[in-house]
Motif scaffolding. Structure first.
Motif, PDB file in Angstrom:
ATOM      1  N   LYS A 104       0.836  -1.207   0.000  1.00  0.00           N
ATOM      2  CA  LYS A 104       0.000   0.000   0.000  1.00  0.00           C
ATOM      3  C   LYS A 104       0.868   1.253   0.000  1.00  0.00           C
ATOM      4  N   LEU A 105       1.953   1.240   0.784  1.00  0.00           N
ATOM      5  CA  LEU A 105       2.861   2.383   0.816  1.00  0.00           C
ATOM      6  C   LEU A 105       3.486   2.610  -0.560  1.00  0.00           C
ATOM      7  N   ALA A 106       3.896   1.530  -1.202  1.00  0.00           N
ATOM      8  CA  ALA A 106       4.500   1.654  -2.535  1.00  0.00           C
ATOM      9  C   ALA A 106       3.486   2.226  -3.527  1.00  0.00           C
ATOM     10  N   ILE A 107       2.252   1.782  -3.434  1.00  0.00           N
ATOM     11  CA  ILE A 107       1.206   2.299  -4.331  1.00  0.00           C
ATOM     12  C   ILE A 107       0.973   3.785  -4.086  1.00  0.00           C
ATOM     13  N   GLU A 108       0.963   4.191  -2.809  1.00  0.00           N
ATOM     14  CA  GLU A 108       0.766   5.615  -2.489  1.00  0.00           C
ATOM     15  C   GLU A 108       1.916   6.462  -3.032  1.00  0.00           C
ATOM     16  N   GLU A 109       3.144   5.949  -2.941  1.00  0.00           N
ATOM     17  CA  GLU A 109       4.283   6.701  -3.472  1.00  0.00           C
ATOM     18  C   GLU A 109       4.207   6.800  -4.997  1.00  0.00           C
ATOM     19  N   ILE A 110       3.732   5.741  -5.647  1.00  0.00           N
ATOM     20  CA  ILE A 110       3.557   5.785  -7.102  1.00  0.00           C
ATOM     21  C   ILE A 110       2.476   6.802  -7.462  1.00  0.00           C
ATOM     22  N   LYS A 111       1.396   6.818  -6.688  1.00  0.00           N
ATOM     23  CA  LYS A 111       0.330   7.799  -6.924  1.00  0.00           C
ATOM     24  C   LYS A 111       0.870   9.220  -6.826  1.00  0.00           C
ATOM     25  N   SER A 164       7.036  12.788   8.332  1.00  0.00           N
ATOM     26  CA  SER A 164       8.387  12.465   7.879  1.00  0.00           C
ATOM     27  C   SER A 164       9.203  13.736   7.683  1.00  0.00           C
ATOM     28  N   LYS A 165       8.580  14.762   7.122  1.00  0.00           N
ATOM     29  CA  LYS A 165       9.295  16.032   6.917  1.00  0.00           C
ATOM     30  C   LYS A 165       9.602  16.712   8.245  1.00  0.00           C
ATOM     31  N   CYS A 166       8.646  16.643   9.194  1.00  0.00           N
ATOM     32  CA  CYS A 166       8.826  17.329  10.480  1.00  0.00           C
ATOM     33  C   CYS A 166       9.852  16.636  11.366  1.00  0.00           C
ATOM     34  N   THR A 167       9.787  15.333  11.424  1.00  0.00           N
ATOM     35  CA  THR A 167      10.631  14.594  12.373  1.00  0.00           C
ATOM     36  C   THR A 167      11.914  14.060  11.765  1.00  0.00           C
ATOM     37  N   GLY A 168      11.925  13.888  10.464  1.00  0.00           N
ATOM     38  CA  GLY A 168      13.109  13.330   9.824  1.00  0.00           C
ATOM     39  C   GLY A 168      13.153  11.810   9.877  1.00  0.00           C
ATOM     40  N   GLU A 214      12.113   8.055   8.687  1.00  0.00           N
ATOM     41  CA  GLU A 214      11.822   7.445   7.392  1.00  0.00           C
ATOM     42  C   GLU A 214      10.320   7.205   7.217  1.00  0.00           C
ATOM     43  N   LYS A 215       9.821   7.389   5.998  1.00  0.00           N
ATOM     44  CA  LYS A 215       8.386   7.249   5.724  1.00  0.00           C
ATOM     45  C   LYS A 215       7.871   5.858   6.067  1.00  0.00           C
ATOM     46  N   LYS A 216       8.664   4.850   5.761  1.00  0.00           N
ATOM     47  CA  LYS A 216       8.210   3.468   5.976  1.00  0.00           C
ATOM     48  C   LYS A 216       7.942   3.186   7.451  1.00  0.00           C
ATOM     49  N   SER A 217       8.796   3.685   8.336  1.00  0.00           N
ATOM     50  CA  SER A 217       8.585   3.425   9.766  1.00  0.00           C
ATOM     51  C   SER A 217       7.373   4.198  10.287  1.00  0.00           C
ATOM     52  N   ILE A 218       7.161   5.421   9.791  1.00  0.00           N
ATOM     53  CA  ILE A 218       5.963   6.174  10.197  1.00  0.00           C
ATOM     54  C   ILE A 218       4.717   5.498   9.636  1.00  0.00           C
ATOM     55  N   TRP A 219       4.815   4.982   8.414  1.00  0.00           N
ATOM     56  CA  TRP A 219       3.694   4.271   7.799  1.00  0.00           C
ATOM     57  C   TRP A 219       3.281   3.092   8.674  1.00  0.00           C
ATOM     58  N   LYS A 220       4.261   2.360   9.201  1.00  0.00           N
ATOM     59  CA  LYS A 220       3.950   1.213  10.069  1.00  0.00           C
ATOM     60  C   LYS A 220       3.364   1.659  11.402  1.00  0.00           C
TER      61      LYS A 220
END
Length: 119
Positions: free
Chosen positions: A70-77, A95-99, A101-107
């Motif tokens: 789902k994360l990969a699909i959202e990044e493609i979108k 991710s921008k505020c804290t620095g 990684e997107k994947k760990s925040i996604w989880k």
């Protein structure tokens, strides 16, 4: 196991056409069979527990794989220019505020739901 019978019980056993020694042998055989069945049921129960745990782990890993997809699909979108989901937008901002990684925040945001308003 000691089996002792009274004379009245002996007479009832012999009236059925069986000797007392045969009756005792049959009772012991039944006892051993019951113990074997109980042991087999215990082993089946252990095997079912192990199988249930394996299925649970498989389901968790499958759910994680689908979440990564789902994360990969959202990044493609995002790259193509389609609108993203609210979850991805939150992940991107965090991710921008804290620095982190997107994947760990996604989880971390996997099981967060919106509150219901009954107003």
């Amino acid at each position: 196991m000691v089996l002792a019978f009274t004379e009245a019980e002996k007479a009832k056993i012999e009236s059925s056409g069986m000797m007392v020694i045969e009756f005792k042998r049959n009772l012991k055989r039944i006892n051993h069979t019951c113990k074997a069945i109980a042991l087999a049921l215990d082993e089946i129960s252990k095997a079912a527990g192990i199988l249930m745990e394996a299925i649970h782990v498989f389901c968790e890993k499958f759910d994680e794989a689908m979440d990564d997809l789902k994360l990969a699909i959202e990044e493609i979108k995002k790259k193509v220019g389609y609108s993203n989901s609210w979850r991805y937008k939150v992940v991107k901002i965090l991710s921008k505020c804290t620095g982190i990684e997107k994947k760990s925040i996604w989880k971390m945001t996997r099981h967060t739901y919106l509150a219901r308003s009954c107003c």
